[in-house]
Design an enzyme around this catalytic site. Structure first.
Site, short mmCIF file in Angstrom:
data_model
loop_
_atom_site.label_atom_id
_atom_site.label_comp_id
_atom_site.label_asym_id
_atom_site.label_seq_id
_atom_site.Cartn_x
_atom_site.Cartn_y
_atom_site.Cartn_z
N GLY A 59 5.79 8.42 4.70
CA GLY A 59 5.53 7.13 4.05
C GLY A 59 5.69 7.25 2.54
N ARG A 90 10.51 12.73 -11.45
CA ARG A 90 10.84 12.78 -12.89
C ARG A 90 10.34 14.10 -13.49
NH1 ARG A 90 7.41 11.66 -17.16
NH2 ARG A 90 8.47 11.19 -19.14
N VAL A 150 12.41 17.11 -12.34
CA VAL A 150 13.75 17.17 -12.96
C VAL A 150 13.64 17.61 -14.43
CG1 VAL A 150 15.77 15.80 -13.65
CG2 VAL A 150 14.78 15.51 -11.36
N ARG A 188 11.38 8.52 8.21
CA ARG A 188 10.94 9.45 9.25
C ARG A 188 12.23 10.07 9.79
NH1 ARG A 188 5.50 8.64 8.02
NH2 ARG A 188 5.23 6.42 7.74
N GLY A 216 3.62 14.07 3.19
CA GLY A 216 2.32 14.31 3.78
C GLY A 216 2.34 15.52 4.72
N ASP A 217 1.32 15.62 5.54
CA ASP A 217 1.20 16.82 6.38
C ASP A 217 2.34 16.95 7.39
OD1 ASP A 217 0.25 14.68 7.79
OD2 ASP A 217 -1.51 15.70 8.59
N GLY A 218 2.88 15.81 7.86
CA GLY A 218 4.02 15.88 8.77
C GLY A 218 5.21 16.53 8.08
N THR A 265 1.06 11.05 -0.43
CA THR A 265 0.73 10.14 0.68
C THR A 265 -0.45 9.29 0.26
OG1 THR A 265 -0.20 9.98 2.92
CG2 THR A 265 -0.56 12.05 1.78
N ASP A 270 -2.66 8.29 2.09
CA ASP A 270 -3.80 8.51 2.99
C ASP A 270 -4.85 9.49 2.45
OD1 ASP A 270 -2.40 6.88 4.71
OD2 ASP A 270 -1.53 8.53 5.84
N ASP A 292 -5.26 12.53 3.00
CA ASP A 292 -5.85 13.28 4.12
C ASP A 292 -5.43 14.75 4.15
OD1 ASP A 292 -3.23 12.72 4.68
OD2 ASP A 292 -3.57 12.04 6.73
N ARG A 315 -12.46 -12.20 -1.22
CA ARG A 315 -13.88 -12.49 -1.46
C ARG A 315 -14.06 -13.90 -2.04
NH1 ARG A 315 -18.60 -10.37 0.25
NH2 ARG A 315 -18.10 -8.25 -0.41
N ARG A 346 -4.03 5.79 8.35
CA ARG A 346 -3.68 6.53 9.56
C ARG A 346 -4.90 6.93 10.36
NH1 ARG A 346 1.32 10.13 10.88
NH2 ARG A 346 2.52 9.73 9.02
N ALA A 385 -18.19 -4.23 0.16
CA ALA A 385 -18.05 -4.75 1.52
C ALA A 385 -19.39 -4.65 2.24
CB ALA A 385 -16.99 -3.94 2.27
N SER A 407 -20.54 -15.10 1.73
CA SER A 407 -19.41 -14.41 2.35
C SER A 407 -19.89 -13.12 3.00
CB SER A 407 -18.38 -14.09 1.27
OG SER A 407 -18.97 -13.27 0.28
P1 ATP Z 1 2.55 10.06 5.62
O1 ATP Z 1 1.29 10.57 6.21
O2 ATP Z 1 2.37 9.51 4.26
O3 ATP Z 1 3.31 9.11 6.47
P2 ATP Z 1 3.90 12.44 6.50
O4 ATP Z 1 4.76 13.44 5.81
O5 ATP Z 1 2.69 12.98 7.20
O6 ATP Z 1 3.52 11.34 5.41
P3 ATP Z 1 5.23 11.96 9.01
O7 ATP Z 1 5.94 10.77 9.53
O8 ATP Z 1 4.12 12.53 9.83
O9 ATP Z 1 4.77 11.60 7.54
O10 ATP Z 1 6.31 13.14 8.82
C1 ATP Z 1 7.45 12.94 8.00
C2 ATP Z 1 8.60 13.70 8.57
O11 ATP Z 1 8.28 15.10 8.61
C3 ATP Z 1 8.98 13.37 10.01
O12 ATP Z 1 9.75 12.20 10.12
C4 ATP Z 1 9.77 14.60 10.40
O13 ATP Z 1 11.05 14.55 9.84
C5 ATP Z 1 8.98 15.70 9.69
N1 ATP Z 1 8.02 16.30 10.64
C6 ATP Z 1 6.84 15.79 11.02
N2 ATP Z 1 6.26 16.57 11.96
C7 ATP Z 1 7.11 17.60 12.16
C8 ATP Z 1 7.11 18.76 13.03
N3 ATP Z 1 6.10 19.00 13.86
N4 ATP Z 1 8.17 19.58 12.96
C9 ATP Z 1 9.21 19.36 12.12
N5 ATP Z 1 9.28 18.29 11.29
C10 ATP Z 1 8.25 17.43 11.31
#
Ligand code: ATP
Length: 358
Positions: A19, A29, A32, A80, A110-112, A134, A136, A138, A163, A180, A195, A245
């Protein structure tokens, strides 16, 4: 975490993944400018890991990053990329990095995204650096992620407006916020907007009632139904004491069906009339607030310094106002939770408010 190699880093690649978060541009920036300061060349892969797999990139020079610090989104685009989760995708990404003669890869995400980096690390021997971007907040090991502060401020602005209407009409609103599976935005924005209720993972375990499955009378001992009953009772008590409210902030994914389902259920079981409002993607966009611009700038510079120091497989973090390095494997191991003191603060404030009104 120190890399045993004598390769002189010359060519850096950067991409934004997952995201988009306000402040990603500020980080690009800083990377670079700091890289140029150390005579490194920089390319940016486009649209997250897709650009890496398909070898779609653009050179990044100082001109390309001038006057982008205030812009939301990301000039490199984000996406993604399911292919990155496959062995073929990792192989293609590796092949691009070798072909482009990249010495170090910086990923803002993020963590993904960091999980993707860890998968890449097994195939590619270049330096790998993550920057937490991110909304989030998190990610474990850093006090804040880039984009979080802006998202909270955006949510605050929106809830303050809600409000006004809620006050004018003495209405109950249920405002659903992003996050999330964590309640950082919900708790911070909820507290900052006073709130009356915050429903999030930290104080409310997920409820799985569907809008069509409301059977309070038939199944009154059901734990999930009890939660709904308690909530309805609290709202009625609060409303009985004053005409004003009432705002319930709810984290996304904590209630099946989200704010609309909760509103429908409260209407059905207790004749409580609520207006659901999902803030959605406006929380992602917009010009980053000062805190995100500064955090992103510090982290971007620190990423280049880490490359100079031959570090790899780390996330740049900030802890107690100082830059830190956290192993990527540690950063993804746990989700950073909302601090207990914040959850407690909300409960204390609510208790005091109830006493005062009562
Ligand atoms: P946010 O939480 O802000 O959305 P994020 O980095 O956690 O950020 P994700 O959609 O979970 O978002 O992951 C981003 C991309 O990272 C995925 O589309 C994929 O390309 C890669 N990715 C996520 N999980 C894996 C995994 N287990 N193995 C390899 N690549 C991954």
């Amino acid at each position: 975490m120190k890399k045993n190699t004598n390769i002189q880093v010359k060519r850096i690649a950067i991409l934004t993944s997952g995201g988009d978060a306000p402040g990603m541009n500020a980080a690009i920036r800083a990377v670079v400018i700091a890289a140029k300061h150390h005579q490194m060349s920089v390319i940016g892969f486009c649209a997250g890991f897709n650009g890496l797999i398909d070898d779609v990139s653009r050179p990044l020079n100082i001109n390309d990053v001038t006057h982008i610090i205030h812009k939301g989104g990301t000039i490199l685009k984000s996406a993604r990329c399911p292919a990155m989760k496959t062995p073929l995708g990792i192989a293609q990404a590796t092949s691009t990095l070798l072909k482009e003669k990249i010495d170090a890869l910086i990923v803002i995400g993020g963590d993904g995204s960091f999980t993707g980096l860890i998968a890449l690390e097994k195939q590619w021997s270049g330096q790998i650096i993550g920057i937490p971007g991110t909304i989030d907040n998190d990610i474990d090991g850093t006090d804040f992620t880039i984009g979080f502060s802006t998202a909270v401020n955006t949510a605050i602005e929106a809830i303050d407006k809600i409000r006004d209407t809620a006050e004018a009409f003495e209405r109950i609103f249920i405002v659903e916020l992003m996050g999330r599976h964590s309640g950082h935005i919900a708790f911070n924005a909820g507290i900052a907007c006073a709130a009356e209720q915050i429903i999030s993972f930290e104080n409310f375990s997920p409820v799985k009632l569907s809008p069509d499955n409301i059977s309070l009378e038939k199944n009154s001992s059901d734990n999930e139904t009890d939660k709904l009953k308690i909530l309805a009772k609290e709202i009625k008590q609060a409303q009985a004491n004053r005409h004003a409210s009432y705002i319930i902030v709810i984290a996304e994914n904590v209630w099946q069906g989200g704010a609309p389902a909760l509103a429908q259920q409260l209407q059905k079981i207790a004749d409580i009339d609520c207006t659901p409002c999902i803030l959605g993607h406006i929380q992602r966009g917009g010009s980053p607030v000062a805190k995100d611009r500064i955090l992103a700038t510090k982290m971007g510079v620190a990423a280049i310094q880490a490359i100079m120091a031959e570090k790899t497989n780390i996330m740049i973090a900030e802890h107690n106002n100082a830059i830190a390095h956290v192993a990527l494997a540690i950063a993804i191991m746990h989700q950073q939770g909302v601090s207990e003191s914040l959850v407690q603060a909300q409960e204390n404030i609510l208790a005091l408010t109830a006493q005062h009104i009562g």
